[in-house]
Enzyme design. Structure first.
Site, short mmCIF file in Angstrom:
data_model
loop_
_atom_site.label_atom_id
_atom_site.label_comp_id
_atom_site.label_asym_id
_atom_site.label_seq_id
_atom_site.Cartn_x
_atom_site.Cartn_y
_atom_site.Cartn_z
N HIS A 1 0.27 -10.38 10.81
CA HIS A 1 0.40 -10.59 12.25
C HIS A 1 -0.63 -11.54 12.84
O HIS A 1 -0.48 -11.99 13.97
CB HIS A 1 0.36 -9.24 12.99
CG HIS A 1 1.67 -8.51 12.93
ND1 HIS A 1 2.10 -7.84 11.83
CD2 HIS A 1 2.66 -8.39 13.85
CE1 HIS A 1 3.28 -7.31 12.06
NE2 HIS A 1 3.66 -7.63 13.28
N SER B 1 6.92 -8.82 16.44
CA SER B 1 6.02 -8.00 15.64
C SER B 1 6.78 -6.80 15.11
O SER B 1 7.85 -6.46 15.60
CB SER B 1 4.84 -7.49 16.48
OG SER B 1 5.19 -6.32 17.19
N ASP B 2 6.23 -6.15 14.11
CA ASP B 2 6.78 -4.87 13.70
C ASP B 2 6.21 -3.80 14.65
O ASP B 2 5.37 -4.08 15.50
CB ASP B 2 6.44 -4.60 12.22
CG ASP B 2 7.40 -3.58 11.60
OD1 ASP B 2 8.03 -2.83 12.36
OD2 ASP B 2 7.51 -3.52 10.37
N PHE B 3 6.69 -2.59 14.47
CA PHE B 3 6.41 -1.46 15.35
C PHE B 3 4.90 -1.20 15.50
O PHE B 3 4.24 -0.88 14.53
CB PHE B 3 7.09 -0.24 14.74
CG PHE B 3 7.22 0.96 15.62
CD1 PHE B 3 8.37 1.18 16.36
CD2 PHE B 3 6.20 1.89 15.69
CE1 PHE B 3 8.50 2.32 17.15
CE2 PHE B 3 6.32 3.02 16.49
CZ PHE B 3 7.48 3.23 17.22
N ASP C 1 2.46 -3.05 15.70
CA ASP C 1 1.60 -3.74 14.74
C ASP C 1 0.43 -4.51 15.33
O ASP C 1 -0.49 -4.86 14.59
CB ASP C 1 2.41 -4.57 13.76
CG ASP C 1 2.60 -3.79 12.50
OD1 ASP C 1 1.61 -3.61 11.78
OD2 ASP C 1 3.71 -3.30 12.26
#
Ligand code: BGC
Length: 766
Positions: free
Chosen positions: A293, A315-317, A319
């Site tokens: 990230h 982004s992922d959860f 993150d």
């Protein structure tokens, strides 16, 4: 609280925006559709305050808008009026994701989305629709009544990209039937470690197979054009190196040198971008200690720069938060947000809070993030919304989707499962089973629809039984239906980890002619899918060992995402079938394979290890397999990549190449004859590998460059041709670029890893 600057901003621009958005007909404006969209993006952006821009970058979790705890149990959607106003109307957030925590049907989803979109479009200042994202991992799995396909690993095992395409198309159709336009799939990760719990969500270990399956999925989802009401925008994940955690765990640090990154991990994403993927999710892990990230080189230089990706990077959860908590790379969320946005992240999946909005505003005001970066991010988000036509069609009507959950979709799902199932052993042609015999069905996976479906099935972990469709047969149900209940005995034997009643299974097996033992993995993903050893759990192995003492034919059916080690029990089974996670029609498809209605035609999309201390992908280096005697025999998997049997036999002959000396950009034609030498119709997967015999950067053992799947009637032959060029000979050289060095190459072709036909040829650049 969101602020607006002036009366002018509050009124006039909205009219301009409405006028532009109203320009539905590109012909009338003289602009191409894309040019018109770009114009709309620019004019919308020009109207936005900094807070509004930052809000577009927020992707909030649906439960945050509801009454009760985020993770709390609910049975209906109750919006919390204050939070709803704050996020939907005042902030007019960019996106919302996730489920409310229970299963909704198309009408219920429609009502939720309509409530959100009507408010965003009527009561927010700029009237920007909200992008709703959902994890359609193997179907529109969070919509009641949708079809749930085999997981990606099984789709890869079909070696038939048309199933990945139809999974994409049907998932999109059924997702749009529920007004859900943005799909967090497909997964283009290279599954580098067999321990990794999300192998089932990937297309396996091979970059070429993963690329073919990923692009087919994207074609299915987006191929009709994003404004089509049956398309969804894909979100390809997880960029980059998620499946290569050094300890095999979810979200673990991966060590990936630049050359491997470019050779194996990047190509599927490159192909996805070429195919028009509209969004890409960043991986939660770190590579070489750098959290993905905040990796500007990966996001901005590689993805947006080299690959020319102009969609949304999300982004992922949680993150950005994890940059502080998990990676310890940032001291607080402000610093984390700054690092991630400056690295090129466009949208933050920040499920619980709007804190990042003010953080972004502060960072821009303080000149720590340039406004150009924010404008770039927001343009990408707006572009996607315009392309999806969300301003005009913010939600759909479920009644416009007559094929939702239809027989047509179910049939396609059944076919995909049937072609995925892989026959790994068939001693003395024990399979197909004869129908007029007594069968004992036992094992953890034999009577569970949840185990067939795996995670992401109606609920996150897929373990809830209350959402299961009672009309879908388990393996046991399907076998009973096929041979009559009176011919079938059932004893669970074990659960996932423990013996339940294996003695009873042994007792009952005494009356049986066949023992079908269905072993498997508990549905799991992400952290809950981490394991410490790859062996199939002891209790399940012991069940096989106990039953083997009866000396009756044992058929081992494996329902699992990962290749669990079965070294000790493999010799005890006469028949072995890999079912992967075959989805909702898996019970039926498996029974049809067992009894010969379907001739199995899947092949392994990964290397199945025999020992936990000896696993490698098939494309390893020669030094990797140096054995204790200093020979080169140190690679002995249980089953090889690309291996799978059939109830018929195929013979390859007459391998021809058009030249022994390929020059420059000329084409090399390869042809081979394949004959069905058995007595059943079957489908054969023809695999074509290239092997560079000498390369400065040590060459791979071989590399898949083409494949095809062909149906063949008994006693008939077909000639298959492939054309390759020097492009197919390339690998990443010592300076980290694709190169092909002059020298000898070997073609390997066939359907059985041990019996490939081989021919060498010479390559010269000029
Ligand atoms: C997973 C992603 C998923 C996201 C949204 C994350 O925890 O890693 O694959 O798309 O959650 O649910």
């Amino acid at each position: 609280m969101l602020t607006t600057n002036s009366h002018f901003i509050k009124s006039i621009p909205c009219i301009v925006l409405l006028l532009l958005i109203g320009c539905k007909n590109p012909e009338k404006t003289g602009l191409s559709k894309q040019a018109l969209i770009e114009k709309k993006v620019d004019s919308t952006l020009a109207l936005m305050t900094l807070e509004e821009k930052a809000s577009q970058m927020l992707n909030i979790g649906l439960p945050t808008l509801l009454t009760g705890d985020y993770w709390g149990a609910r049975e209906h959607v109750d919006f919390d009026a204050e939070k709803f106003k704050k996020y939907v109307m005042d902030h007019n957030v960019g996106a919302i994701h996730n489920t409310p925590g229970y299963l909704l049907n198309t009408k219920e989803w429609h009502d939720v989305i309509k409530t959100i979109q009507d408010s965003a479009l009527q009561k927010s200042r700029l009237k920007i629709p909200i992008l709703y994202g959902i994890d359609n991992i193997h179907g529109a799995n969070y919509v009641k009544g949708s079809v749930m396909f085999p997981h990606e690993i099984a789709l890869a095992a079909t070696w038939n990209p048309s199933y990945s395409e139809s999974c994409g198309a049907i998932s999109s159709y059924e997702s749009r039937a529920a007004s859900l336009p943005w799909s967090y799939n497909p997964n283009a990760d290279i599954a580098a470690s067999p321990l990794w719990g999300r192998i089932a969500e990937s297309f396996g270990e091979d970059p070429y197979l993963v690329s073919e399956m990923t692009t087919a999925y994207i074609r299915g989802s987006q191929g009709k054009g994003l404004s089509d009401k049956t398309s969804t925008a894909v979100c390809v994940k997880h960029f980059l190196g998620y499946g290569a955690g050094r300890n095999g765990k979810d979200r673990a640090n991966a060590i990936i040198p630049e050359n491997d990154l470019r050779e194996y991990f990047l190509p599927p994403f490159e192909k996805a971008v070429e195919e028009g993927a509209m969004s890409i999710m960043i991986s939660s892990n770190a590579v070489n200690g750098i959290p993905c990230h905040i990796n500007k080189y990966y996001i901005t230089d590689l993805l947006k720069g080299e690959l020319g990706f102009n969609g949304v990077v999300v982004s992922d959860f949680s993150d950005v938060e994890f940059l502080v908590e998990a990676h310890q790379s940032a001291k607080n969320k402000r610093e984390a947000t700054k690092m991630a946005v400056n690295a090129g992240l466009d949208m933050l999946m920040n499920p619980y809070d709007d804190d990042v909005v003010n953080i972004i505003v502060g960072l821009v005001e303080n000149k720590e993030i340039p406004i150009s970066r924010i404008d770039d991010a927001v343009s990408r988000i707006l572009r996607l919304k315009f392309q999806l036509d969300l301003f005009e069609t913010p939600y759909t009507s479920p009644t416009d989707y007559p094929d939702f959950g239809s027989k047509k979709h179910i049939d396609q799902n059944y076919k995909a499962a049937s072609e995925a199932i892989t026959l790994l052993k068939n001693e003395n042609s024990v399979l197909p089973l004869k129908k007029d015999r007594k069968i004992l069905v036992t094992g953890y996976a034999s009577n569970s629809i949840n185990v067939l479906n795996g995670a992401w099935s109606r609920s996150f972990l897929g373990r809830e039984t209350k959402y299961n469709d009672a009309t879908k047969p388990t393996i046991l149900d399907a076998i009973k239906k096929e041979v009559g209940a009176s011919n079938v005995d059932y004893v669970a034997g074990t659960d996932y980890l423990n013996d339940i009643n294996s003695d009873l299974a042994v007792k009952k097996a005494k009356n049986a002619d066949y023992i079908v033992i269905c072993v498997g993995e508990i549905p799991a993903t992400e952290k809950p899918s981490d394991i410490n050893e790859l062996d199939l759990p002891k209790a399940q192995q012991n069940l096989v060992k106990k039953l083997a003492q009866l000396n009756k034919p044992i058929i081992l059916v494996m329902v699992q995402g990962r290749p669990r080690i079965i070294r000790d029990i493999e010799p005890l089974a006469q028949g072995i079938i890999m079912a992967y996670l075959p989805g909702q029609e898996g019970g039926r498809a498996l029974s049809d394979v067992l009894f010969g209605k379907i001739n199995p035609s899947g092949k392994l999309p990964y290397t199945y290890p025999k020992f936990s201390g000896n696993y490698l992908p098939y494309y390893h280096k020669k030094t990797d397999i140096r054995d204790v005697n200093w020979g080169y025999d140190g690679f002995y998997p249980q089953f090889e990549f690309g291996f799978g049997l059939s109830y018929t036999t195929f013979e390859y002959s007459n391998l021809q190449i058009s030249t022994d000396s390929l020059v420059g950009s000329d084409t090399l034609n390869i042809s081979v004859d394949i004959k069905n030498t058995g007595n059943r119709p079957g489908k054969e997967i023809v695999e074509l590998f290239i092997k560079d015999l000498v390369a400065t950067r040590s060459p791979d053992s071989k590399k898949l460059i083409r494949f095809d799947k062909i149906p063949l009637e008994p006693n008939t032959s077909k000639t298959i041709e492939f054309n390759i060029t020097s492009k197919d000979l390339e690998s990443i050289g010592i300076d980290n670029h694709w190169v092909v060095e002059d020298g000898r190459f070997e073609i390997q072709i066939g359907g059985h890893p041990q019996k490939l036909l081989k021919r060498t040829f010479n390559y010269n650049a000029e």
